[in-house]
Design a protein around this motif. Sequence first.
Motif, PDB file in Angstrom:
ATOM      1  N   THR A  17       0.823  -1.210   0.000  1.00 20.30           N
ATOM      2  CA  THR A  17       0.000   0.000   0.000  1.00 20.30           C
ATOM      3  C   THR A  17       0.854   1.257   0.000  1.00 20.30           C
ATOM      4  N   THR A  18       1.853   1.313   0.877  1.00 19.53           N
ATOM      5  CA  THR A  18       2.628   2.548   1.014  1.00 19.53           C
ATOM      6  C   THR A  18       4.052   2.420   0.464  1.00 19.53           C
ATOM      7  N   GLY A  19       4.467   1.208   0.128  1.00 15.98           N
ATOM      8  CA  GLY A  19       5.822   1.021  -0.394  1.00 15.98           C
ATOM      9  C   GLY A  19       6.896   1.077   0.684  1.00 15.98           C
ATOM     10  N   ARG A  20       6.483   1.223   1.944  1.00 18.90           N
ATOM     11  CA  ARG A  20       7.480   1.301   3.025  1.00 18.90           C
ATOM     12  C   ARG A  20       8.184  -0.046   3.191  1.00 18.90           C
ATOM     13  N   PRO A  21       9.488  -0.017   3.539  1.00 14.85           N
ATOM     14  CA  PRO A  21      10.154  -1.300   3.797  1.00 14.85           C
ATOM     15  C   PRO A  21       9.512  -1.989   5.000  1.00 14.85           C
ATOM     16  N   ARG A  22       9.261  -3.289   4.873  1.00 10.16           N
ATOM     17  CA  ARG A  22       8.695  -4.018   6.012  1.00 10.16           C
ATOM     18  C   ARG A  22       9.819  -4.481   6.920  1.00 10.16           C
ATOM     19  N   ARG A  23       9.565  -4.432   8.212  1.00 13.04           N
ATOM     20  CA  ARG A  23      10.523  -4.988   9.175  1.00 13.04           C
ATOM     21  C   ARG A  23      10.352  -6.512   9.142  1.00 13.04           C
ATOM     22  N   CYS A  24      11.468  -7.244   9.213  1.00 14.86           N
ATOM     23  CA  CYS A  24      11.401  -8.702   9.096  1.00 14.86           C
ATOM     24  C   CYS A  24      12.034  -9.373  10.305  1.00 14.86           C
ATOM     25  N   GLY A  25      11.578 -10.577  10.625  1.00 18.13           N
ATOM     26  CA  GLY A  25      12.141 -11.322  11.753  1.00 18.13           C
ATOM     27  C   GLY A  25      11.808 -12.800  11.659  1.00 18.13           C
ATOM     28  N   TRP A  26      12.299 -13.561  12.640  1.00 16.74           N
ATOM     29  CA  TRP A  26      12.047 -15.013  12.655  1.00 16.74           C
ATOM     30  C   TRP A  26      10.587 -15.308  12.967  1.00 16.74           C
ATOM     31  N   PHE A  27      10.185 -16.523  12.670  1.00 16.70           N
ATOM     32  CA  PHE A  27       8.824 -16.976  12.990  1.00 16.70           C
ATOM     33  C   PHE A  27       8.646 -16.965  14.502  1.00 16.70           C
ATOM     34  N   ASP A  28       7.548 -16.394  14.958  1.00 17.49           N
ATOM     35  CA  ASP A  28       7.292 -16.279  16.390  1.00 17.49           C
ATOM     36  C   ASP A  28       6.101 -17.178  16.753  1.00 17.49           C
ATOM     37  N   ALA A  29       6.423 -18.349  17.305  1.00 19.27           N
ATOM     38  CA  ALA A  29       5.360 -19.316  17.618  1.00 19.27           C
ATOM     39  C   ALA A  29       4.530 -18.877  18.823  1.00 19.27           C
ATOM     40  N   VAL A  30       5.083 -17.996  19.662  1.00 21.51           N
ATOM     41  CA  VAL A  30       4.298 -17.507  20.807  1.00 21.51           C
ATOM     42  C   VAL A  30       3.132 -16.661  20.282  1.00 21.51           C
ATOM     43  N   VAL A  67       0.795 -21.603   5.276  1.00 17.85           N
ATOM     44  CA  VAL A  67       2.138 -21.013   5.424  1.00 17.85           C
ATOM     45  C   VAL A  67       2.586 -20.490   4.066  1.00 17.85           C
ATOM     46  N   THR A  68       2.923 -19.207   3.997  1.00 11.70           N
ATOM     47  CA  THR A  68       3.373 -18.628   2.736  1.00 11.70           C
ATOM     48  C   THR A  68       4.865 -18.291   2.800  1.00 11.70           C
ATOM     49  N   LYS A  69       5.417 -18.035   1.638  1.00 11.01           N
ATOM     50  CA  LYS A  69       6.789 -17.522   1.507  1.00 11.01           C
ATOM     51  C   LYS A  69       7.865 -18.439   2.090  1.00 11.01           C
ATOM     52  N   LEU A  70       7.597 -19.740   2.040  1.00  9.71           N
ATOM     53  CA  LEU A  70       8.615 -20.703   2.499  1.00  9.71           C
ATOM     54  C   LEU A  70       9.890 -20.538   1.666  1.00  9.71           C
ATOM     55  N   ASP A  71       9.710 -20.257   0.372  1.00  9.43           N
ATOM     56  CA  ASP A  71      10.840 -20.111  -0.563  1.00  9.43           C
ATOM     57  C   ASP A  71      11.805 -19.006  -0.146  1.00  9.43           C
ATOM     58  N   VAL A  72      11.309 -18.029   0.604  1.00  7.89           N
ATOM     59  CA  VAL A  72      12.170 -16.896   0.981  1.00  7.89           C
ATOM     60  C   VAL A  72      13.277 -17.353   1.939  1.00  7.89           C
ATOM     61  N   LEU A  73      13.051 -18.476   2.625  1.00  2.00           N
ATOM     62  CA  LEU A  73      14.074 -18.980   3.553  1.00  2.00           C
ATOM     63  C   LEU A  73      15.036 -19.964   2.864  1.00  2.00           C
ATOM     64  N   ASP A  74      14.859 -20.170   1.543  1.00  2.00           N
ATOM     65  CA  ASP A  74      15.662 -21.176   0.825  1.00  2.00           C
ATOM     66  C   ASP A  74      17.169 -21.019   0.991  1.00  2.00           C
ATOM     67  N   ASP A  75      17.643 -19.767   1.076  1.00  2.00           N
ATOM     68  CA  ASP A  75      19.105 -19.546   1.127  1.00  2.00           C
ATOM     69  C   ASP A  75      19.639 -19.437   2.552  1.00  2.00           C
ATOM     70  N   SER A  76      18.798 -19.655   3.549  1.00  5.33           N
ATOM     71  CA  SER A  76      19.264 -19.463   4.935  1.00  5.33           C
ATOM     72  C   SER A  76      19.896 -20.749   5.470  1.00  5.33           C
ATOM     73  N   PRO A  77      21.168 -20.681   5.834  1.00 13.28           N
ATOM     74  CA  PRO A  77      21.825 -21.898   6.333  1.00 13.28           C
ATOM     75  C   PRO A  77      21.180 -22.428   7.614  1.00 13.28           C
ATOM     76  N   ARG A  78      20.665 -21.512   8.442  1.00 15.79           N
ATOM     77  CA  ARG A  78      19.964 -21.935   9.657  1.00 15.79           C
ATOM     78  C   ARG A  78      18.672 -21.126   9.781  1.00 15.79           C
ATOM     79  N   VAL A  79      17.644 -21.762  10.313  1.00 16.22           N
ATOM     80  CA  VAL A  79      16.391 -21.034  10.546  1.00 16.22           C
ATOM     81  C   VAL A  79      16.004 -21.156  12.018  1.00 16.22           C
ATOM     82  N   LYS A  80      15.498 -20.050  12.543  1.00 12.78           N
ATOM     83  CA  LYS A  80      15.146 -20.054  13.964  1.00 12.78           C
ATOM     84  C   LYS A  80      13.635 -19.924  14.137  1.00 12.78           C
ATOM     85  N   ILE A  81      13.155 -20.505  15.237  1.00 12.23           N
ATOM     86  CA  ILE A  81      11.743 -20.344  15.620  1.00 12.23           C
ATOM     87  C   ILE A  81      11.726 -19.872  17.068  1.00 12.23           C
TER      88      ILE A  81
END
Length: 424
Positions: free
Chosen positions: A300-313, A329-343
């Motif tokens: 909507t506004t073109g502002r950069p979105r802040r990003c972070g790990w999945f928050d199960a809480v 669950v969307t955008k799983l592909d965006v984590l394709d290049d991450s050597p480690r993923v955190k939850i």
Amino acid sequence: MPNTVVVGAQWGDEGKGKVIDMLSERADIIVRFQGGNNAGHTVVVGGQEFVMHLIPSGILHPGKLCIIGNGVVVDPKVLLEEIDSLKKRGVEIDGNLGLSDSAHLIFPYHRALDKLREAIVGPGKIGTTGRGIGPCYTDKAARVGIRVADLLEDEVFRRKLQMNLEEKNELFVKLYQAPPFEFESIYREYCDYRERIAKYVIQVPIVLNRAITQGKSILFEGAQGTWLDIDHGTYPYVTSSSATAGGACVGTGVGPTRIDQVIGVVKAYTTRVGEGPFPTEFPPPLMEQIRSKGKEFGATTGRPRRCGWFDAVLVRHSILLNGITEIAVTKLDVLDDSPRVKICTGYRLGEKFLEVPPAVIDRWSQIEPVYEEHPGWLMDTSQVSCFEDLPPAARRYLKRLEELLRVKISIVSVGSKREQAFHV
Ligand code: GDP
Ligand code: IMO
Ligand code: MG
């Protein structure tokens, strides 16, 4: 298909538009129930990207009735532009769009107030979209709002607009030292809108309940996300409407006994636009990497979105608040290049371990997320079309999310295009 509510289970932009587009094929009616053109719902079909702000994301499926419910605040200028732009791109809008007679209208003074309030509070600002959403819902709650049905009756509209301008102009001139609004030009502008929107106006509760009785299926499209909900979100860093599933009843006039299921949409990580707490927010290098891979800039506004790990809480609590029965669950592909993923599995607040987020906003800045770490899959998932074909580490990641959330993942999305998603 059962009558289904689709809600965002994070801070918005989870990919609700894409999920709605996917599910629309099996629904008869798609109805937006809250929010306004602060929303930006993206659907990518046949190489074309469509961003819907007010019209339900089912509109790209011919023959489906798309409805804007009473819970939505409608800027008629934006609605008409959206209709024109969709028509220009070959989307048929003729008899397949309905607008609630009880939806509140956004006026230029709402947009001005939104911006002035944000400017005056300085560092305490919310980071709104500036679309007049908060001031319009404020008028609704204050019982001075102007609804679609009011606009259709000239005398009523004149009187209400005059009354509103008298009060608002005092604010503009005396409090904000800003120029007042002139009655005649707004009146004329909105009379033109009336000519064009009148044909879409319907009594939504009647249309929807009759359709349900006839065995038709309804898809309720939420905007924003659970943590932006006026009651349950990270107040005051929220929007002004009920973005949780309960809003579907209030915002359409369909009772809870007629709704069968609630799908919560989440990204495989988390994003947020605007101010407010975000416990799992990435540090700078990772932030840029995921933002650029996920194209995380506001629709909507073109502002950069802040990003972070999945928050199960957060999401576990969203499941409770919405009565979520399935997760997409969307955008799983965006984590394709991450050597480690955190939850994030819990919050530490001083000596305490929290399994549910705190109610007082000031506590949020003191939260320390507790993470578990998983190996990444380091493979391209964007062409995968069934769960079994996902790399084992990606499957384990999703299974772990299911375990933590205790709800089934029924849809996985691996790219922005319509075909880049599958049911599980
Ligand atoms: P909404 O507000 O919840 O409908 O979400 P937005 O449309 O604001 O933001 C989601 C963005 O992610 C859009 O640009 C979509 O085209 C895109 N998107 C949706 N699903 C996927 C996915 O699985 N992978 C990728 N890479 N992009 C996606
Ligand atoms: P969709 O439907 C993400 C955020 C704004 C701001 C706060 C209040 O596309 O998921 P508002 O203009 O509503 O008064 O702003 O809410 N916000 C959204 N963030 N996605 C949205 O919609 C949003 N709609 C509002 O950034 O922080
Ligand atoms: Mg969006």
